[in-house]
Motif scaffolding. Structure first.
Motif, PDB file in Angstrom:
ATOM      1  N   ARG A  46     -18.801  59.361 -22.440  1.00 19.95           N
ATOM      2  CA  ARG A  46     -18.830  60.821 -21.781  1.00 19.95           C
ATOM      3  C   ARG A  46     -20.034  61.111 -21.338  1.00 19.95           C
ATOM      4  NH1 ARG A  46     -15.820  65.069 -20.198  1.00 19.95           N
ATOM      5  NH2 ARG A  46     -14.124  64.368 -21.357  1.00 19.95           N
ATOM      6  N   ARG A  50     -21.731  62.354 -17.740  1.00 19.15           N
ATOM      7  CA  ARG A  50     -22.549  63.905 -17.877  1.00 19.15           C
ATOM      8  C   ARG A  50     -23.793  63.623 -16.990  1.00 19.15           C
ATOM      9  NH1 ARG A  50     -22.017  65.198 -23.630  1.00 19.15           N
ATOM     10  NH2 ARG A  50     -20.105  66.670 -23.716  1.00 19.15           N
ATOM     11  N   ALA A 168     -14.818  59.756 -30.007  1.00 25.53           N
ATOM     12  CA  ALA A 168     -15.533  59.839 -30.929  1.00 25.53           C
ATOM     13  C   ALA A 168     -14.399  60.448 -32.088  1.00 25.53           C
ATOM     14  CB  ALA A 168     -16.500  61.148 -30.723  1.00 25.53           C
ATOM     15  N   ASN A 187      -5.655  67.648 -31.688  1.00 26.95           N
ATOM     16  CA  ASN A 187      -6.006  67.837 -30.226  1.00 26.95           C
ATOM     17  C   ASN A 187      -5.097  68.633 -29.541  1.00 26.95           C
ATOM     18  OD1 ASN A 187      -7.923  66.328 -28.502  1.00 26.95           O
ATOM     19  ND2 ASN A 187      -6.474  66.519 -27.041  1.00 26.95           N
ATOM     20  N   ARG A 188      -5.609  69.471 -28.751  1.00 28.82           N
ATOM     21  CA  ARG A 188      -4.681  70.724 -27.995  1.00 28.82           C
ATOM     22  C   ARG A 188      -3.933  69.872 -27.063  1.00 28.82           C
ATOM     23  NH1 ARG A 188      -9.321  73.868 -25.028  1.00 28.82           N
ATOM     24  NH2 ARG A 188      -9.491  71.730 -24.002  1.00 28.82           N
ATOM     25  N   ARG A 192      -3.324  62.966 -25.476  1.00 24.95           N
ATOM     26  CA  ARG A 192      -4.510  62.130 -26.149  1.00 24.95           C
ATOM     27  C   ARG A 192      -3.646  61.625 -27.397  1.00 24.95           C
ATOM     28  NH1 ARG A 192      -9.202  62.463 -23.960  1.00 24.95           N
ATOM     29  NH2 ARG A 192      -9.406  64.468 -22.795  1.00 24.95           N
ATOM     30  N   ALA A 224     -15.523  66.982 -26.584  1.00 28.38           N
ATOM     31  CA  ALA A 224     -16.768  66.650 -25.924  1.00 28.38           C
ATOM     32  C   ALA A 224     -17.728  67.773 -25.830  1.00 28.38           C
ATOM     33  CB  ALA A 224     -16.123  66.316 -24.265  1.00 28.38           C
ATOM     34  N   TYR A 230     -12.634  75.628 -29.014  1.00 27.16           N
ATOM     35  CA  TYR A 230     -12.600  74.548 -29.919  1.00 27.16           C
ATOM     36  C   TYR A 230     -13.156  75.097 -31.579  1.00 27.16           C
ATOM     37  CZ  TYR A 230      -9.789  70.677 -28.231  1.00 27.16           C
ATOM     38  OH  TYR A 230      -8.449  69.974 -27.892  1.00 27.16           O
ATOM     39  N   PHE A 247     -20.150  67.756 -34.776  1.00 24.99           N
ATOM     40  CA  PHE A 247     -20.336  66.485 -34.069  1.00 24.99           C
ATOM     41  C   PHE A 247     -20.424  66.623 -32.628  1.00 24.99           C
ATOM     42  CE2 PHE A 247     -19.340  62.675 -32.188  1.00 24.99           C
ATOM     43  CZ  PHE A 247     -20.057  61.402 -32.699  1.00 24.99           C
ATOM     44  N   GLY A 249     -20.631  67.793 -28.420  1.00 20.63           N
ATOM     45  CA  GLY A 249     -21.511  68.096 -27.712  1.00 20.63           C
ATOM     46  C   GLY A 249     -21.806  69.638 -27.735  1.00 20.63           C
ATOM     47  N   THR A 285     -24.470  66.906 -37.452  1.00 21.25           N
ATOM     48  CA  THR A 285     -24.812  65.468 -37.539  1.00 21.25           C
ATOM     49  C   THR A 285     -25.013  65.006 -36.068  1.00 21.25           C
ATOM     50  OG1 THR A 285     -23.585  63.181 -37.900  1.00 21.25           O
ATOM     51  CG2 THR A 285     -22.290  65.095 -37.050  1.00 21.25           C
ATOM     52  N   GLY A 287     -26.815  61.515 -33.975  1.00 22.62           N
ATOM     53  CA  GLY A 287     -27.271  60.295 -33.818  1.00 22.62           C
ATOM     54  C   GLY A 287     -26.887  59.209 -34.834  1.00 22.62           C
TER      55      GLY A 287
HETATM   56  N1  LIG Z   1     -23.162  64.153 -32.861  1.00 19.19           N
HETATM   57  C1  LIG Z   1     -23.574  62.855 -32.431  1.00 19.19           C
HETATM   58  O1  LIG Z   1     -24.271  62.053 -32.924  1.00 19.19           O
HETATM   59  C2  LIG Z   1     -22.878  62.518 -31.149  1.00 19.19           C
HETATM   60  C3  LIG Z   1     -23.109  60.852 -30.910  1.00 19.19           C
HETATM   61  C4  LIG Z   1     -22.215  60.679 -29.695  1.00 19.19           C
HETATM   62  C5  LIG Z   1     -21.211  61.797 -28.999  1.00 19.19           C
HETATM   63  N2  LIG Z   1     -21.290  62.824 -29.353  1.00 19.19           N
HETATM   64  C6  LIG Z   1     -20.734  64.069 -28.685  1.00 19.19           C
HETATM   65  O2  LIG Z   1     -19.416  63.875 -28.978  1.00 19.19           O
HETATM   66  C7  LIG Z   1     -18.801  64.218 -27.666  1.00 19.19           C
HETATM   67  C8  LIG Z   1     -17.212  63.506 -27.772  1.00 19.19           C
HETATM   68  O3  LIG Z   1     -17.414  62.186 -27.227  1.00 19.19           O
HETATM   69  P1  LIG Z   1     -16.116  61.402 -26.655  1.00 19.19           P
HETATM   70  O4  LIG Z   1     -16.617  60.084 -26.213  1.00 19.19           O
HETATM   71  O5  LIG Z   1     -15.188  61.525 -27.671  1.00 19.19           O
HETATM   72  O6  LIG Z   1     -15.734  62.112 -25.329  1.00 19.19           O
HETATM   73  P2  LIG Z   1     -14.048  62.261 -25.043  1.00 19.19           P
HETATM   74  O7  LIG Z   1     -13.153  61.208 -25.128  1.00 19.19           O
HETATM   75  O8  LIG Z   1     -14.206  62.966 -23.463  1.00 19.19           O
HETATM   76  O9  LIG Z   1     -13.524  63.768 -25.755  1.00 19.19           O
HETATM   77  C9  LIG Z   1     -12.303  64.209 -25.710  1.00 19.19           C
HETATM   78  C10 LIG Z   1     -12.206  65.346 -26.547  1.00 19.19           C
HETATM   79  O10 LIG Z   1     -12.856  66.286 -26.013  1.00 19.19           O
HETATM   80  C11 LIG Z   1     -12.343  67.357 -25.652  1.00 19.19           C
HETATM   81  N3  LIG Z   1     -12.536  68.280 -24.257  1.00 19.19           N
HETATM   82  C12 LIG Z   1     -12.837  67.448 -23.108  1.00 19.19           C
HETATM   83  N4  LIG Z   1     -13.360  68.345 -22.149  1.00 19.19           N
HETATM   84  C13 LIG Z   1     -13.785  69.525 -22.981  1.00 19.19           C
HETATM   85  C14 LIG Z   1     -14.459  70.369 -22.494  1.00 19.19           C
HETATM   86  N5  LIG Z   1     -14.912  70.910 -21.422  1.00 19.19           N
HETATM   87  N6  LIG Z   1     -14.797  71.384 -23.570  1.00 19.19           N
HETATM   88  C15 LIG Z   1     -14.275  71.220 -24.970  1.00 19.19           C
HETATM   89  N7  LIG Z   1     -13.639  70.145 -25.212  1.00 19.19           N
HETATM   90  C16 LIG Z   1     -13.229  69.340 -24.254  1.00 19.19           C
HETATM   91  C17 LIG Z   1     -10.706  66.887 -25.253  1.00 19.19           C
HETATM   92  O11 LIG Z   1      -9.824  67.720 -25.599  1.00 19.19           O
HETATM   93  P3  LIG Z   1      -8.546  67.986 -24.613  1.00 19.19           P
HETATM   94  O12 LIG Z   1      -7.588  66.987 -24.842  1.00 19.19           O
HETATM   95  O13 LIG Z   1      -8.016  69.155 -25.160  1.00 19.19           O
HETATM   96  O14 LIG Z   1      -9.127  68.375 -23.235  1.00 19.19           O
HETATM   97  C18 LIG Z   1     -10.849  65.821 -26.370  1.00 19.19           C
HETATM   98  O15 LIG Z   1     -10.457  66.448 -27.671  1.00 19.19           O
HETATM   99  C19 LIG Z   1     -19.751  63.772 -26.592  1.00 19.19           C
HETATM  100  O16 LIG Z   1     -19.386  64.663 -25.616  1.00 19.19           O
HETATM  101  C20 LIG Z   1     -21.260  63.971 -27.268  1.00 19.19           C
HETATM  102  O17 LIG Z   1     -21.704  65.106 -26.941  1.00 19.19           O
HETATM  103  C21 LIG Z   1     -22.254  63.500 -30.512  1.00 19.19           C
END
Ligand SMILES: NC(=O)c1ccc[n+]([C@@H]2O[C@H](COP(=O)([O-])OP(=O)(O)OC[C@H]3O[C@@H](n4cnc5c(N)ncnc54)[C@H](OP(=O)(O)O)[C@@H]3O)[C@@H](O)[C@H]2O)c1
Length: 356
Positions: A46, A50, A168, A187-188, A192, A224, A230, A247, A249, A285, A287
C-alpha cells in the motif's frame, strides 16, 4: 565493481514507468559502501501506491518488499555474496534505488547494509518469503501487544479483535493464530472477507463483517488509514478500560480526541485515552526489528500439514496477482488510484547486463 545496465520502475506525477538505468555507485563513494541486490520477487505494498500518489509521509522506499540475491557486496559483507536475502527497509541507508527492478543499489555503512539484508533460511518458498517483510511488522505488532498486556497485567485470554482485513490485518490475525491466540478479523466491506474465505487464507470462524459486536479487551486497528470512521469502530468494539493497538497508517496531526495518534504510533507510545462514555489505553506499533524478521521467516518456513490451516499457506493464498517486471508499471499506476484485493507480486526473471 563492474557497471551494469538494468531495467527499473520509477514513478513521477502519479505514473509508474519502466526505464533503463546504469549502476551509479561503484563502492568508492564517501557516502558509504554499495551492495547490488538482484530482486527475484518484489511485493506491492500500500505504501508503494501512496508514493506514486505523492501521499506518503515520513519515508521513501519504493519497492521495499524484496526477496533477492546479493550480486555484489563490499569485503566486509563478503559472506553475503550469492546469498538469498529478504530486504529489511527499516535500517537507515544513505541511498537506495527502486526495488521494482532487475538490480537495486543500496549505499550505506557496512553495519547498516548488513542490518538491511536478512538471510533467508533454506526451505522457505521464494514467493511466500516476500511476505516476510509485512509479516515481520505483524509479528512486531503482536509482540508489542503481548508486552503491553503483560505490563498492564491483562493477558490475552479472550479473542483479540483485528479491524481491517487488508494484507496487514490478515497477517496480524494469522500471527495471533499461529502463536496460539484467538482473534476475530473485522472489515466493513464484505468482499475482503469473502476473498479471504474463498481462498482459505484464514479459518472461517475468524472472519467477521458485523461491526456491531462489542466488548473486546484488546483491539488492533490495521486499516490503510486510521480514519475517523475506523477509529470510531475500533473504540466501539473495545470494552471499558480496554487496549487499542494502533498499527494503521497515520499522518502528522491525526488525532483521536486529545491523543496525537501519529506520534503514538511512530514512537510506539502507550497513553491513557477517553472518548465520551469510555476510558481506554492507546498504544502504537511501528516497524519491525531483526528478531521480528527472523520470527517471520521461521513462521513462513514451518512445515505444513495437509488439511490444517498454517501461516505459510495463508501467505501463499494471499497472493492474488503475479506480474512480470514489464507488466508492473501499468498495474502500479492503476492500483494507486483504484482498490485491489490480495497481494500482487512482481517476478523478475531476467538479469542485468554487465560491462567491465
Ligand atoms: N505500524 C506499522 O509498523 C506498519 C507497518 C506496515 C504498514 N503499516 C500500515 O498498515 C496499513 C495497512 O496496510 P495494508 O497492506 O493492509 O493495506 P490494504 O491491504 O490496502 O488495507 C486495506 C484495509 O484498509 C481499509 N482502507 C482502505 N482504504 C482506506 C481509507 N482510505 N481509510 C481507511 N481505511 C481504508 C480497507 O477497508 P475497506 O475494505 O472497508 O475499504 C481494509 O480494511 C498501511 O497503510 C500502513 O500505513 C503499518
Amino acid at each position: 565493481m563492474n557497471t551494469h545496465t538494468y531495467q527499473r520502475i520509477d514513478h513521477a506525477d502519479g505514473l509508474a514507468f519502466l526505464t533503463t538505468a546504469q549502476t551509479r555507485y561503484d563502492g568508492s563513494e564517501s557516502e558509504g559502501e554499495t551492495v547490488l541486490l538482484a530482486p527475484r520477487v518484489v511485493g506491492v505494498c500500500r505504501s508503494d501506491l501512496r508514493e506514486i500518489r505523492g501521499e506518503r509521509f515520513g519515508r521513501r522506499d519504493f519497492g521495499h518488499e524484496i526477496l533477492g540475491t546479493v550480486l555484489d557486496a563490499p569485503q566486509a559483507l563478503a559472506d553475503l555474496r550469492g546469498r538469498t536475502v529478504l530486504f529489511d527497509p527499516h535500517p537507515l541507508l544513505r541511498h537506495r534505488t527502486s526495488g521494482f527492478a532487475q538490480l537495486v543499489e543500496l549505499v550505506a555503512e557496512p553495519t547498516q547494509l548488513r542490518a538491511a539484508l536478512v538471510p533467508a533460511p533454506p526451505g522457505v518458498p521464494t514467493e511466500s518469503a516476500v511476505l516476510g517483510e509485512p509479516l515481520a511488522c505483524a509479528v512486531h505488532c503482536v509482540r508489542r501487544l503481548l508486552a503491553v498486556t503483560e505490563d498492564r497485567g491483562t493477558p490475552l485470554s479472550s479473542p483479540v479483535a483485528v479491524v481491517g482485513a487488508g494484507i496487514a490485518g490478515t497477517l496480524i490475525a494469522a500471527t495471533l493464530l499461529a502463536l496460539g491466540y484467538r482473534c476475530t478479523l473485522f472489515n466493513r466491506r464484505a468482499d475482503r472477507i469473502r476473498f479471504l474465505l474463498d481462498r482459505g487464507a484464514l479459518p472461517s470462524k475468524v472472519a467477521e463483517t458485523d461491526l456491531s459486536r462489542t466488548s473486546f479487551e484488546h483491539v488492533i486497528l490495521a486499516t490503510a488509514h486510521a480514519s475517523p470512521g475506523y477509529l470510531d469502530t475500533s473504540v466501539r468494539l473495545l470494552a471499558e478500560g480496554g487496549l487499542l493497538m494502533l498499527f494503521a497508517g497515520t499522518r502528522p496531526g491525526d488525532r483521536l480526541y486529545d491523543l496525537d495518534i501519529d506520534q503514538i504510533r511512530r514512537h510506539e507510545l502507550t497513553q491513557a485515552g477517553a472518548v465520551p462514555g469510555k476510558l481506554f489505553t492507546l498504544a502504537g506499533t511501528y516497524g519491525a526489528t531483526r528478531a521480528d524478521f527472523t520470527e517471520a521467516l521461521t513462521l513462513l518456513s514451518a512445515p505444513t500439514t495437509a488439511g490444517q490451516w498454517s501461516l505459510a499457506d495463508c501467505a501463499h493464498r494471499l497472493i492474488a496477482r503475479r506480474l512480470e517486471l514489464s507488466e508492473a508499471p501499468a498495474y502500479l499506476t492503476a492500483a494507486a488510484t483504484s482498490g485491489y484485493l490480495g497481494k500482487a507480486v512482481v517476478h523478475i526473471t531476467t538479469g542485468p547486463s554487465e560491462r567491465q
